[in-house]
Design an enzyme around this catalytic site. Structure first.
Site, PDB file in Angstrom:
ATOM      1  N   CYS A  83       0.786  -1.249   0.000  1.00 11.62           N
ATOM      2  CA  CYS A  83       0.000   0.000   0.000  1.00 11.62           C
ATOM      3  C   CYS A  83       0.811   1.288   0.000  1.00 11.62           C
ATOM      4  O   CYS A  83       0.573   2.159  -0.828  1.00 11.62           O
ATOM      5  CB  CYS A  83      -0.910   0.022   1.219  1.00 11.62           C
ATOM      6  SG  CYS A  83      -2.194  -1.217   1.120  1.00 11.62           S
TER       7      CYS A  83
HETATM    8  C1  UDX Z   1      -0.884  -0.436   5.704  1.00  9.44           C
HETATM    9  C2  UDX Z   1      -1.793   0.411   6.600  1.00  9.44           C
HETATM   10  O1  UDX Z   1      -1.404   0.261   7.961  1.00  9.44           O
HETATM   11  C3  UDX Z   1      -3.243   0.023   6.408  1.00  9.44           C
HETATM   12  O2  UDX Z   1      -4.100   0.845   7.199  1.00  9.44           O
HETATM   13  C4  UDX Z   1      -3.605   0.160   4.953  1.00  9.44           C
HETATM   14  O3  UDX Z   1      -4.939  -0.215   4.738  1.00  9.44           O
HETATM   15  C5  UDX Z   1      -2.661  -0.685   4.106  1.00  9.44           C
HETATM   16  O4  UDX Z   1      -1.307  -0.336   4.367  1.00  9.44           O
HETATM   17  P1  UDX Z   1       0.230  -2.875   5.833  1.00  9.44           P
HETATM   18  O5  UDX Z   1       0.821  -2.597   4.485  1.00  9.44           O
HETATM   19  O6  UDX Z   1      -0.371  -4.196   6.105  1.00  9.44           O
HETATM   20  O7  UDX Z   1      -0.920  -1.786   6.156  1.00  9.44           O
HETATM   21  O8  UDX Z   1       1.434  -2.720   6.866  1.00  9.44           O
HETATM   22  P2  UDX Z   1       1.855  -1.768   8.058  1.00  9.44           P
HETATM   23  O9  UDX Z   1       1.826  -2.531   9.313  1.00  9.44           O
HETATM   24  O10 UDX Z   1       1.112  -0.510   8.031  1.00  9.44           O
HETATM   25  O11 UDX Z   1       3.399  -1.521   7.705  1.00  9.44           O
HETATM   26  C6  UDX Z   1       3.824  -0.907   6.492  1.00  9.44           C
HETATM   27  C7  UDX Z   1       5.328  -0.860   6.431  1.00  9.44           C
HETATM   28  O12 UDX Z   1       5.843   0.109   7.346  1.00  9.44           O
HETATM   29  C8  UDX Z   1       6.022  -2.178   6.799  1.00  9.44           C
HETATM   30  O13 UDX Z   1       7.101  -2.370   5.921  1.00  9.44           O
HETATM   31  C9  UDX Z   1       6.496  -1.955   8.212  1.00  9.44           C
HETATM   32  O14 UDX Z   1       7.622  -2.723   8.527  1.00  9.44           O
HETATM   33  C10 UDX Z   1       6.815  -0.474   8.181  1.00  9.44           C
HETATM   34  N1  UDX Z   1       6.718   0.143   9.510  1.00  9.44           N
HETATM   35  C11 UDX Z   1       5.508   0.270  10.126  1.00  9.44           C
HETATM   36  C12 UDX Z   1       7.863   0.624  10.122  1.00  9.44           C
HETATM   37  O15 UDX Z   1       8.980   0.513   9.575  1.00  9.44           O
HETATM   38  N2  UDX Z   1       7.756   1.227  11.333  1.00  9.44           N
HETATM   39  C13 UDX Z   1       6.563   1.389  11.974  1.00  9.44           C
HETATM   40  O16 UDX Z   1       6.554   1.965  13.073  1.00  9.44           O
HETATM   41  C14 UDX Z   1       5.408   0.881  11.366  1.00  9.44           C
END
Ligand code: UDX
Length: 464
Positions: A273
């Site tokens: 996303c």
């Molecule tokens: C995300 C959104 O959270 C969600 O609301 C939307 O509908 C789709 O995209 P998702 O892609 O499943 O969901 O993963 P998410 O947990 O949000 O993490 C996204 C990326 O950011 C990951 O690579 C994760 O490792 C990274 N991340 C997230 C960080 O590096 N640090 C953080 O504090 C949070």
């Protein structure tokens, strides 16, 4: 009839991917009568049999429960779906297109099929766009095409936007117990139906225009991505200052105006996303004559983070030529088998381009990463070995890189340290407790943990 005596709302789901299935199950769990349709027969079959086509925590159990309850059924055609549902949710993918814009073909196909099916059906229906689409799409593309195909007037067909906020790993929870529900429609009857359908969820319902609702989705993802990129910049600074980014951002996040979540520094954001949505938002904004510099910056910082990670690895091992590197965690984050936009891919590509031999391990995403690597390896093919145990990955390694923080990596075993030729761990998520493993002889360099300047001073070779 539901327990309360009023008739159950009739929900239709078009597109039974992760998101469509979780959405349908969320409605079924709250008592709705749900029918689902997917163009792929194997997906329909699997769901019909109560087997989740996806590995997602809690999804299989909820699917089995709702198949047993009879509240989730699969139908074979869009026409069957339209016959059994009053509100039809479009949950088809909107992948990235070549120029940053989204590829609307799957949505257009679904709208065509649905429009034709609606032509042959009587009674008021609502079509709800849940797929992530750039602001304006519901009103400028979906609604007119549906009206044209179905030959229905606005009185007979309500159209609405209703974005989802499901994160992988917590999809079932997010679908059953959302924090808020965002709906966008100009049609009072459609809004009333959506309010009724969502009432059992007990979450606040925020009603906007269709483009307003669509913009909520993009703005939410842009802001979350910006928080992650911000954390990654602070991590680089913390390394320079010898401070620990987690301690710093924990204290920052205690300010309720900021909040503690999405402030974890790491290798940069991945997943299906964030990058796609930020690019689409930036591209659409430019078309409208507005520069969204914050979204552009979040993307640029994410790109730079990769260079930072590589610098960290080079600083620890010197030249990469001929070095054996173990890469732990190939999924885009722990707890999923999804490798879309995983940072593991560019990390491996750059390591092998500089002459390293990489061994990759992941508790859940090994097969998906293998397929990804077969497509993307190019000349690096043969320089990555995918192995099914951490011991094998670490055997003779000159360094290990922890990319996704699966719990088993945090429980680092002294035996693993002994497998390595040079016991150095580049911990991109700060998942391993340095003090606990120090006795085994493992040196842990956490990204943003403030130990990077020290290894640089000791002359680890190549900088950033
Ligand atoms: C995300 C959104 O959270 C969600 O609301 C939307 O509908 C789709 O995209 P998702 O892609 O499943 O969901 O993963 P998410 O947990 O949000 O993490 C996204 C990326 O950011 C990951 O690579 C994760 O490792 C990274 N991340 C997230 C960080 O590096 N640090 C953080 O504090 C949070």
């Amino acid at each position: 009839m539901t327990r309360g005596g009023s008739p159950a709302v009739r929900v239709g789901i078009v597109g039974l991917g992760y998101m469509g299935l979780a959405t349908g199950l969320g409605f079924a769990a709250h008592g709705a009568s749900v029918v689902g349709y997917d163009v792929k027969p194997e997906i329909r079959r699997s769901i019909e049999l109560g087997r989740s086509p996806y590995r997602e925590s809690g999804l299989g159990a909820l699917l089995r429960a709702q198949r047993r309850s009879g509240r989730l059924r699969v139908v074979e055609t869009p026409r069957d779906l339209v016959g059994a549902a009053d509100g039809i949710f479009l949950c088809v993918p909107t992948p990235a297109g070549p120029t940053g814009r989204i590829d609307l073909r799957p949505l257009e196909g679904a709208v065509r099929d649905l429009g034709s099916a609606l032509r042959d059906t009587r009674g008021y229906r609502i079509v709800v766009v849940k797929s992530t689409v750039v602001p304006g799409t519901t009103e400028s593309l979906v609604a007119p095409e549906l009206r044209r195909r179905s030959k229905r007037r606005p009185e007979g067909l309500g159209v609405a936007s209703n974005p989802e906020f499901l994160a992988e790993g917590s999809m079932v929870h997010d679908a059953v117990s959302p924090e808020r529900i965002v709906v966008g429609t100009r049609d009072a009857r459609a809004l009333a139906w959506l309010r009724r359908a969502y009432r059992p969820f007990g979450a606040p319902i925020l009603a906007l225009t269709p483009s307003g609702a669509e913009l909520v989705k993009y703005s939410s993802n842009a802001f979350l991505a910006l928080k992650v990129s911000f954390a990654n910049e602070v991590a680089r600074l913390a390394d320079r200052l010898g401070s620990n980014v987690d301690e710093v951002l924990e204290a920052v996040g205690r300010d309720s105006r900021i909040g503690p979540r999405f402030l974890r520094a790491g290798p940069g954001f991945g997943g299906s996303c964030f990058e796609k949505d930020l690019r689409a938002l930036a591209a659409r904004s430019r078309e409208l004559g507005v520069r969204l510099r914050s979204a552009e910056a979040a993307l640029r910082i994410n790109e730079e983070q990769l260079a930072y990670v590589l610098g960290l690895i080079r600083a620890a091992v010197g030249s990469l030529r001929g070095k054996r590197i173990a890469l732990l965690g190939l999924a885009f984050k722990a707890g999923t088998d999804d490798v879309r936009e995983t940072r593991a891919l560019p990390i491996v590509q750059r390591l092998v381009a500089e002459g390293a031999l990489v061994r990759g391990h992941d508790p859940g995403a090994l097969d998906n990463f293998r397929r990804l690597w077969q497509r993307e390896a190019g000349r690096g093919r043969g320089r990555l070995d995918l192995v099914s145990s951490v011991d094998e990955a670490l055997e003779g390694a000159d360094a290990a890189v922890l990319q996704a923080d699966w719990p088993e990596y945090s429980r680092w075993s002294a035996r693993w340290t002994r497998r390595m030729r040079h016991p150095v761990l580049l911990d991109l998520r700060r998942a391993v407790d340095r003090e606990r493993v120090a006795d085994s002889g493992l040196t842990v360099i956490g990204l943003g943990a403030g130990v990077f300047p020290r290894i640089r001073r000791h002359g680890g070779g190549g900088g950033r």
